[in-house]
Design an enzyme around this catalytic site. Sequence first.
Site, PDB file in Angstrom:
ATOM      1  N   SER A 130     -17.716 -12.614 -41.040  1.00 19.59           N
ATOM      2  CA  SER A 130     -17.864 -13.815 -41.867  1.00 19.59           C
ATOM      3  C   SER A 130     -16.875 -14.891 -41.470  1.00 19.59           C
ATOM      4  O   SER A 130     -15.774 -14.607 -41.021  1.00 19.59           O
ATOM      5  CB  SER A 130     -17.641 -13.479 -43.344  1.00 19.59           C
ATOM      6  OG  SER A 130     -17.691 -14.676 -44.100  1.00 19.59           O
ATOM      7  N   LYS A 185     -20.128  -6.686 -46.644  1.00 18.51           N
ATOM      8  CA  LYS A 185     -20.438  -8.050 -46.193  1.00 18.51           C
ATOM      9  C   LYS A 185     -21.541  -8.662 -47.065  1.00 18.51           C
ATOM     10  O   LYS A 185     -21.478  -9.837 -47.434  1.00 18.51           O
ATOM     11  CB  LYS A 185     -20.876  -8.028 -44.718  1.00 18.51           C
ATOM     12  CG  LYS A 185     -21.444  -9.350 -44.203  1.00 18.51           C
ATOM     13  CD  LYS A 185     -20.438 -10.479 -44.297  1.00 18.51           C
ATOM     14  CE  LYS A 185     -20.791 -11.753 -43.568  1.00 18.51           C
ATOM     15  NZ  LYS A 185     -22.112 -12.259 -43.529  1.00 18.51           N
ATOM     16  N   HIS A 188     -19.997  -9.666 -50.234  1.00 22.03           N
ATOM     17  CA  HIS A 188     -19.263 -10.908 -49.955  1.00 22.03           C
ATOM     18  C   HIS A 188     -20.211 -12.103 -50.046  1.00 22.03           C
ATOM     19  O   HIS A 188     -19.909 -13.110 -50.688  1.00 22.03           O
ATOM     20  CB  HIS A 188     -18.623 -10.826 -48.563  1.00 22.03           C
ATOM     21  CG  HIS A 188     -18.236 -12.154 -47.985  1.00 22.03           C
ATOM     22  ND1 HIS A 188     -19.164 -13.032 -47.439  1.00 22.03           N
ATOM     23  CD2 HIS A 188     -17.050 -12.784 -47.890  1.00 22.03           C
ATOM     24  CE1 HIS A 188     -18.548 -14.119 -47.044  1.00 22.03           C
ATOM     25  NE2 HIS A 188     -17.262 -14.001 -47.298  1.00 22.03           N
ATOM     26  N   ASN A 189     -21.354 -11.987 -49.409  1.00 22.37           N
ATOM     27  CA  ASN A 189     -22.293 -13.114 -49.423  1.00 22.37           C
ATOM     28  C   ASN A 189     -22.819 -13.383 -50.824  1.00 22.37           C
ATOM     29  O   ASN A 189     -23.008 -14.535 -51.210  1.00 22.37           O
ATOM     30  CB  ASN A 189     -23.461 -12.847 -48.473  1.00 22.37           C
ATOM     31  CG  ASN A 189     -23.063 -13.026 -47.028  1.00 22.37           C
ATOM     32  OD1 ASN A 189     -21.899 -12.871 -46.681  1.00 22.37           O
ATOM     33  ND2 ASN A 189     -24.005 -13.340 -46.173  1.00 22.37           N
ATOM     34  N   GLU A 192     -20.255 -15.167 -52.577  1.00 18.31           N
ATOM     35  CA  GLU A 192     -20.246 -16.546 -52.043  1.00 18.31           C
ATOM     36  C   GLU A 192     -21.318 -17.395 -52.754  1.00 18.31           C
ATOM     37  O   GLU A 192     -21.043 -18.540 -53.147  1.00 18.31           O
ATOM     38  CB  GLU A 192     -20.517 -16.451 -50.533  1.00 18.31           C
ATOM     39  CG  GLU A 192     -20.699 -17.749 -49.805  1.00 18.31           C
ATOM     40  CD  GLU A 192     -21.118 -17.491 -48.357  1.00 18.31           C
ATOM     41  OE1 GLU A 192     -20.534 -16.605 -47.694  1.00 18.31           O
ATOM     42  OE2 GLU A 192     -22.044 -18.174 -47.891  1.00 18.31           O
TER      43      GLU A 192
END
Length: 484
Positions: A130, A185, A188-189, A192
């Site tokens: 990222s 990940k 995480h997105n 986000e």
Amino acid sequence: MEPQGDIAVIGLAVMGQNLILNMNDHGFTVVAYNRTVSKVDDFLNNEAKGTRILGAHSLQEMVALLKKPRRVMLMVKAGKAVDEFIEQLLTVLEPGDIIIDGGNSLFEDTIRRVKYVESKGLLYIGTGVSGGEEGARHGPSIMPGGSPAAWPHVKPIFQAIAAKVADGTPCCDWVGEGGAGHYVKMTHNGIEYGDMQLICEAYHIMKDGLGMSADEMHEVFKAWNEAELQSYLIEITRDILAKRDEDGAPLVDKILDTAGQKGTGKWTVISSQEMGIPITLIAEAVYSRCVSAMKDLRVQAAKVFPPGNCKIPGDRKRWIDDIRKALYASKIISYAQGYMLMRAAAQQYAWNLNYGGIALMWRGGCIIRSAFLGDIKKAFDKNPDLPNLLFDPFFKKAIKSCTRSWRKVVSTAVKKGIPVPAFSTALAFFDGFRSERLPANLLQAQRDYFGAHTYERVDKPRGEFFHTNWTGTGGRVASSTYTV
Ligand code: 2AM
């Protein structure tokens, strides 16, 4: 001559190119390959000119240039392309060699691929990367998972090229087995998505409720970036608000209000549904993008239901402070939800996740990087078994100091007709989470009424199930129970 290549990277789109250049900067010899082979020479003659990067024009040539165990990193489109390359690589690599997927793959694909590649005697890593193009070039956050035996061979390269926090610690560490890296990940997105939506709601209230100009909001985000909300996303929002179009007007005002998405937010929500974990804020963030995409319908609906006066009276400075607190509290909820999700996934897939380590990986390099993640790291360092972020003394205090403003902002936005789905779902979750008793007693009674689903009683031990013949005409037989 002995082969010189430390690692090969397949896929010369911008992320792949930038990772290669980053590895080169750190002293590694990278072999570059791409399906459309002409791009290899393009790259060597332009971006890679004057470096020690080697080009390969076939997979055989690529393999011959690599030291053993060979490390081959795929930076290609997620999905079929990864499977196709794995098949091809299996014909040219040897047992002990390592295939790494650095794309945005679905974690379930990674779980399958780890098993498959290991069954052929090779090792596999699925890693989140990222930080966008800039991150890939100068220091991304890297979240690797897969075959543990592969990690020592990849660690020196990944930790060298990763972002570093102030004390030099790299934003890259082993996440766990199977699809753990891609799962983290993905989360995480999702987070986000939530962070971006929260910022957009703050902007919406300031713009429509407080009637602020882009310049004035630029100043607000600038100030916010100096305190507890300091983060990459607040920083770019500050800069976006200052950007002028050619005619001198704020560029942001000219951008069509329809958001796109590539799917990782959606995957996070799907996984949360499967695991029964309420990540309500991320879900609202995904749906908000969907609502934004219905531009034509919204234009029609705005004619049918024209907005009233949404101006918020009162002291603007105080309101801005209240909005900051609403944003901060909602953000804490979002991360608490995201961490609950990862904890559930770790249990489901038998991953031994290091929650403080994950916060550290997200602390720098990636899109959600922030000062806040330093506080999350501290919370998990203090108590690795923390069942929920909200129980950590620091966050407990932070939430408590924000609740008055949070309620004020949400209720005022609701009164004024300014949509704040993320702020309000965060508050609703908080109120539900801190309720010892919810109305689910009634819900369970309804389920028992129409479906004989049974219920437990407050005056009996857990695990004992009862069925009532509510109407006098139903049967005595209960349906079998199940949990979601
Ligand atoms: P290309 O340059 O040959 O199109 C990002 O799209 C990267 O993924 C590019 O390097 C692209 O290669 C590669 N890619 C996309 N789809 C692919 C496929 N089906 N097989 C192999 N590589 C693919």
